[in-house]
Design an enzyme around this catalytic site. Structure first.
Site, short mmCIF file in Angstrom:
data_model
loop_
_atom_site.label_atom_id
_atom_site.label_comp_id
_atom_site.label_asym_id
_atom_site.label_seq_id
_atom_site.Cartn_x
_atom_site.Cartn_y
_atom_site.Cartn_z
N GLN A 12 39.00 48.80 53.16
CA GLN A 12 38.94 49.93 52.22
C GLN A 12 37.56 50.61 52.25
OE1 GLN A 12 40.03 50.09 47.69
NE2 GLN A 12 37.99 49.20 47.81
N ALA B 53 32.05 43.34 56.11
CA ALA B 53 32.95 42.30 56.61
C ALA B 53 32.82 41.09 55.69
CB ALA B 53 32.57 41.92 58.03
N SER C 232 28.43 41.25 45.21
CA SER C 232 29.57 41.29 44.28
C SER C 232 29.20 40.87 42.86
CB SER C 232 30.66 40.36 44.81
OG SER C 232 31.61 40.10 43.80
N GLU D 150 30.89 39.08 41.22
CA GLU D 150 31.28 37.67 41.09
C GLU D 150 30.07 36.74 41.12
OE1 GLU D 150 33.99 35.89 40.32
OE2 GLU D 150 34.89 37.81 39.80
N TYR E 6 33.38 31.80 46.50
CA TYR E 6 33.18 33.21 46.88
C TYR E 6 31.88 33.74 46.29
CZ TYR E 6 33.95 38.27 46.91
OH TYR E 6 33.80 39.63 47.08
N LYS F 293 48.77 46.26 43.46
CA LYS F 293 50.04 45.59 43.16
C LYS F 293 50.81 46.38 42.10
CE LYS F 293 51.64 41.02 41.58
NZ LYS F 293 51.22 39.66 41.23
N GLY G 188 49.73 38.21 36.24
CA GLY G 188 49.04 37.15 35.51
C GLY G 188 48.64 37.66 34.14
N PRO H 7 41.37 30.84 35.93
CA PRO H 7 40.59 30.08 34.94
C PRO H 7 39.95 31.04 33.93
CG PRO H 7 40.04 29.40 37.18
CD PRO H 7 40.97 30.57 37.31
N GLU I 287 37.76 33.33 31.54
CA GLU I 287 36.56 34.11 31.82
C GLU I 287 35.87 34.35 30.49
OE1 GLU I 287 38.02 37.52 33.93
OE2 GLU I 287 38.85 36.27 35.50
O1 F7E Z 1 41.85 40.81 39.89
C1 F7E Z 1 43.80 39.86 36.85
C2 F7E Z 1 42.92 38.79 37.49
O2 F7E Z 1 42.43 40.26 42.25
C3 F7E Z 1 41.41 41.58 38.81
C4 F7E Z 1 37.37 41.71 44.70
O3 F7E Z 1 37.02 42.97 45.19
O4 F7E Z 1 36.48 42.29 42.59
C5 F7E Z 1 37.66 41.83 43.21
O5 F7E Z 1 38.07 40.58 42.71
C6 F7E Z 1 41.83 40.96 37.48
C7 F7E Z 1 41.54 39.46 37.37
O6 F7E Z 1 40.20 41.40 41.70
C8 F7E Z 1 47.09 39.64 38.34
O7 F7E Z 1 42.99 37.57 36.79
C9 F7E Z 1 46.23 39.70 36.35
O8 F7E Z 1 41.01 39.19 36.08
O9 F7E Z 1 42.28 42.69 41.55
P1 F7E Z 1 41.76 41.30 41.42
P2 F7E Z 1 38.98 40.37 41.43
O10 F7E Z 1 39.44 38.97 41.42
O11 F7E Z 1 38.28 40.83 40.21
C10 F7E Z 1 35.31 41.47 42.75
C11 F7E Z 1 34.15 42.20 42.13
C12 F7E Z 1 35.06 41.10 44.16
O12 F7E Z 1 33.93 40.97 44.62
C13 F7E Z 1 36.26 40.74 44.97
O13 F7E Z 1 35.97 40.80 46.35
O14 F7E Z 1 43.25 41.09 37.35
N1 F7E Z 1 45.20 39.77 37.22
N2 F7E Z 1 47.41 39.62 37.01
C14 F7E Z 1 45.70 39.74 38.48
N3 F7E Z 1 45.09 39.80 39.68
C15 F7E Z 1 45.85 39.77 40.80
N4 F7E Z 1 45.27 39.84 42.01
N5 F7E Z 1 47.23 39.66 40.71
C16 F7E Z 1 47.91 39.59 39.51
O15 F7E Z 1 49.14 39.49 39.44
#
Ligand code: F7E
Length: 318
Positions: free
Chosen positions: A12, A79, A123, A125, A147, A190, A209, A277, A279
């Site tokens: 992206q 990357a 990040s 994170e 990560y 999604k 979730g 988990p 937050e």
């Molecule tokens: O989740 C919640 C999930 O997977 C966002 C990456 O770019 O940003 C990204 O990581 C939120 C979380 O992104 C679903 O629990 C609920 O609270 O889109 P995500 P991420 O984990 O925040 C950080 C800054 C990075 O550096 C990473 O590389 O959404 N959530 N329901 C869900 N998340 C997903 N994926 N799927 C669900 O069904």
């Protein structure tokens, strides 16, 4: 003509940055895992204007050769293993790619051309179980996953090479940034994809979730512009790239379904098994320094971005 090297160009952020750099007259060289694999993010016209090369990120000699052959003046490192869902999977592999590979690049820069300007996609994170909110470049790091820990290793090495080796190297601490080019494993895409399928009668429900999870979501095109600006400054510094506002997954659903003339409550099902988990502290960036020093501002608002993503899915599905 200036040459920029973009690792992970097919992702992206890589594809948005490549478009920006080409528009500014750069020669753009990009690294990918497999030059024969096509990417939905790279249009035919973009593919014809960038030079793609393969880099096995575990190979130190290869990155030195790539720098020697291509003579970049700017290097952007995109990357990485980036899946939020996979933050706890394969800790060693994530450490290699998100952490050690950056040390390889820094070492190569110091050997080949210490004048190269380097920007790392760090990040939010790294803040993990954050000790304060909103988070700025002053906030201590407390990663909560392999990560986040690997990104923090890379981030620390960049500061060390800047302070003790005198290189122009810096990190953009990126909060969530999205677009129609996001992978389907991220919640924004999604929701956009599945809501468009529901609208077209191709699906009946969307399983997610935690709907109350909150994030600071911005538009990827705005964030790569901040990273380019960082490398045009007189001094290398780290910056937080964020909007400073959070929204919930529920807000996202509401906007996406409403845009399609639907009520999300009729289709969205919450699945407790998909919860992450807890937050305890909200991740929300403080972009004040970035706005002031770089004269940058996020241009695409949250609801505009969600609608843009839904429209893109509708168009593709149709
Ligand atoms: O989740 C919640 C999930 O997977 C966002 C990456 O770019 O940003 C990204 O990581 C939120 C979380 O992104 C679903 O629990 C609920 O609270 O889109 P995500 P991420 O984990 O925040 C950080 C800054 C990075 O550096 C990473 O590389 O959404 N959530 N329901 C869900 N998340 C997903 N994926 N799927 C669900 O069904």
């Amino acid at each position: 003509m200036k040459t920029a090297l973009v690792t992970g160009i097919a992702g992206q952020d890589g594809s948005y940055l490549a478009e920006l750099l080409l528009a500014k007259g750069y020669r753009v060289v990009g690294t990918v895992r497999d030059v024969h694999k096509t990417s939905d993010n790279m249009s035919a016209s973009l593919m014809s204007r960038v030079e793609l090369i393969e880099w096995d990120m575990l190979d130190q000699k290869e990155i030195v050769d790539i720098f020697l052959r291509n003579k970049p003046v700017e290097v952007y490192n995109y990357a990485a293993c980036s899946s939020g869902e996979g933050m706890f999977d394969d800790p060693v592999g994530i450490g290699e790619i998100n952490g050690l590979a950056v040390a390889r690049m820094l070492k190569a820069i110091s050997e080949v051309d210490s004048g190269i300007h380097f920007c790392q996609a760090s990040s939010s994170e790294m803040f993990g179980d954050a000790v304060g909110s909103p988070q700025s470049v002053e906030t201590p790091f407390k990663p909560r996953s392999p990560y986040g820990a690997a990104k923090l290793y890379a981030h620390s090495m960049i500061r060390i090479y800047r302070q003790y080796y005198g290189l122009f190297v810096c990190s953009a601490i990126l909060f969530n940034h999205e677009s129609p080019r996001r992978g389907l494993n991220f919640v924004t895409r999604k929701i956009a994809y599945q809501s468009a399928k529901i609208k077209l009668g191709l699906a009946n429900e969307l399983r997610l979730g935690n709907l109350d999870a909150r994030r600071d979501w911005g538009f990827a095109g705005d964030y790569v512009r901040a990273m380019w600006l960082m490398l045009q400054q007189p001094h290398a510094e780290d910056y937080v790239v964020a909007t400073g506002k959070t929204h919930s997954v529920r807000d996202l659903c509401e906007i996406a379904f409403k845009h399609l003339g639907l009520d999300y409550r009729d289709y969205v099902r919450e699945d407790a098994n998909a919860y992450r988990p807890a937050e305890p502290v909200e991740l929300v960036g403080n972009p004040e320094k970035t706005i002031k020093q770089l004269d940058w501002a996020p241009e695409v608002k949250f609801d505009e971005m969600v609608k843009m993503m839904v429209d893109a899915e509708l168009q593709k599905l149709r």
